[in-house]
Design a protein around this motif. Structure first.
Motif, PDB file in Angstrom:
ATOM      1  N   VAL A  24       9.054  34.074  25.462  1.00  0.00           N
ATOM      2  CA  VAL A  24      10.410  34.005  24.939  1.00  0.00           C
ATOM      3  C   VAL A  24      10.345  33.696  23.452  1.00  0.00           C
ATOM      4  O   VAL A  24       9.639  32.772  23.035  1.00  0.00           O
ATOM      5  CB  VAL A  24      11.229  32.905  25.671  1.00  0.00           C
ATOM      6  N   TRP A  25      11.065  34.472  22.647  1.00  0.00           N
ATOM      7  CA  TRP A  25      11.104  34.247  21.209  1.00  0.00           C
ATOM      8  C   TRP A  25      12.113  33.149  20.885  1.00  0.00           C
ATOM      9  O   TRP A  25      13.235  33.166  21.380  1.00  0.00           O
ATOM     10  CB  TRP A  25      11.491  35.540  20.493  1.00  0.00           C
ATOM     11  N   LEU A  26      11.703  32.207  20.056  1.00  0.00           N
ATOM     12  CA  LEU A  26      12.585  31.103  19.690  1.00  0.00           C
ATOM     13  C   LEU A  26      13.639  31.525  18.671  1.00  0.00           C
ATOM     14  O   LEU A  26      14.659  30.870  18.542  1.00  0.00           O
ATOM     15  CB  LEU A  26      11.761  29.933  19.137  1.00  0.00           C
ATOM     16  N   THR A  27      13.374  32.576  17.947  1.00  0.00           N
ATOM     17  CA  THR A  27      14.335  33.065  16.955  1.00  0.00           C
ATOM     18  C   THR A  27      14.711  34.502  17.311  1.00  0.00           C
ATOM     19  O   THR A  27      14.217  35.455  16.710  1.00  0.00           O
ATOM     20  CB  THR A  27      13.747  33.003  15.534  1.00  0.00           C
ATOM     21  N   PRO A  28      15.587  34.680  18.287  1.00  0.00           N
ATOM     22  CA  PRO A  28      15.913  36.034  18.753  1.00  0.00           C
ATOM     23  C   PRO A  28      16.631  36.888  17.711  1.00  0.00           C
ATOM     24  O   PRO A  28      16.677  38.099  17.853  1.00  0.00           O
ATOM     25  CB  PRO A  28      16.805  35.780  19.971  1.00  0.00           C
ATOM     26  N   ASP A  29      17.168  36.267  16.663  1.00  0.00           N
ATOM     27  CA  ASP A  29      17.885  37.020  15.640  1.00  0.00           C
ATOM     28  C   ASP A  29      16.952  37.632  14.597  1.00  0.00           C
ATOM     29  O   ASP A  29      17.380  38.393  13.743  1.00  0.00           O
ATOM     30  CB  ASP A  29      18.917  36.121  14.952  1.00  0.00           C
ATOM     31  N   ARG A  30      15.642  37.325  14.677  1.00  0.00           N
ATOM     32  CA  ARG A  30      14.667  37.861  13.716  1.00  0.00           C
ATOM     33  C   ARG A  30      13.752  38.862  14.409  1.00  0.00           C
ATOM     34  O   ARG A  30      13.385  38.679  15.566  1.00  0.00           O
ATOM     35  CB  ARG A  30      13.845  36.729  13.110  1.00  0.00           C
ATOM     36  N   ASP A  31      13.388  39.890  13.680  1.00  0.00           N
ATOM     37  CA  ASP A  31      12.503  40.916  14.211  1.00  0.00           C
ATOM     38  C   ASP A  31      11.066  40.411  14.157  1.00  0.00           C
ATOM     39  O   ASP A  31      10.522  40.210  13.071  1.00  0.00           O
ATOM     40  CB  ASP A  31      12.644  42.190  13.385  1.00  0.00           C
ATOM     41  N   PRO A  32      10.396  40.196  15.301  1.00  0.00           N
ATOM     42  CA  PRO A  32       9.035  39.662  15.293  1.00  0.00           C
ATOM     43  C   PRO A  32       8.022  40.628  14.675  1.00  0.00           C
ATOM     44  O   PRO A  32       6.977  40.205  14.189  1.00  0.00           O
ATOM     45  CB  PRO A  32       8.726  39.424  16.771  1.00  0.00           C
TER      46      PRO A  32
END
Length: 120
Positions: A24-32
């Motif tokens: 799970v990404w902690l910053t879903p608003d940023r493109d990994p």
């Protein structure tokens, strides 16, 4: 088979960020992908970047690469790595371990073909 999910995009020229469903990404608003594709980053010189698995057993040495989270750049070295992994499907089935086969191939391809591997 998850090998094909990675191999096909690589063969089409796309970089691949592979992750299991339990990541799970902690910053879903940023493109990994921006993290991995930043050309000014020191990571840009690596062909594959793996999360360290945490298991330091000889079975997964020397990289202890987590086969459930990694980034692969689309190039000839990674295409050959994952093609080789596909050709070793019998070992994956026999050993019941995608990770063990992949780690062995990382060592081989790093040594023989100059694959640049990073464990994070």
């Amino acid at each position: 088979m998850e090998v094909l999910c990675v191999l096909y995009p690589l063969l089409l020229g796309y970089d691949v960020l592979f992750q299991d469903v339990d990541v799970v990404w902690l910053t879903p608003d940023r493109d990994p992908l921006q993290f991995f594709q930043d050309e000014s980053s020191k990571l840009s010189r690596f062909d594959v970047i793996f999360q360290h698995d945490g298991a330091n057993s000889i079975r997964y040495a020397p990289y202890s690469a987590n086969s459930g989270f990694y980034y692969a750049r689309a190039n000839k070295k990674t295409q050959y790595l994952f093609t080789s992994l596909l050709y070793h499907s019998d070992l994956i089935m026999t050993w019941d371990s995608h990770q063990q086969v992949l780690v062995q191939l990382l060592s081989e391809h790093s040594s023989l073909f100059g694959l640049n591997v990073k464990k994070y």
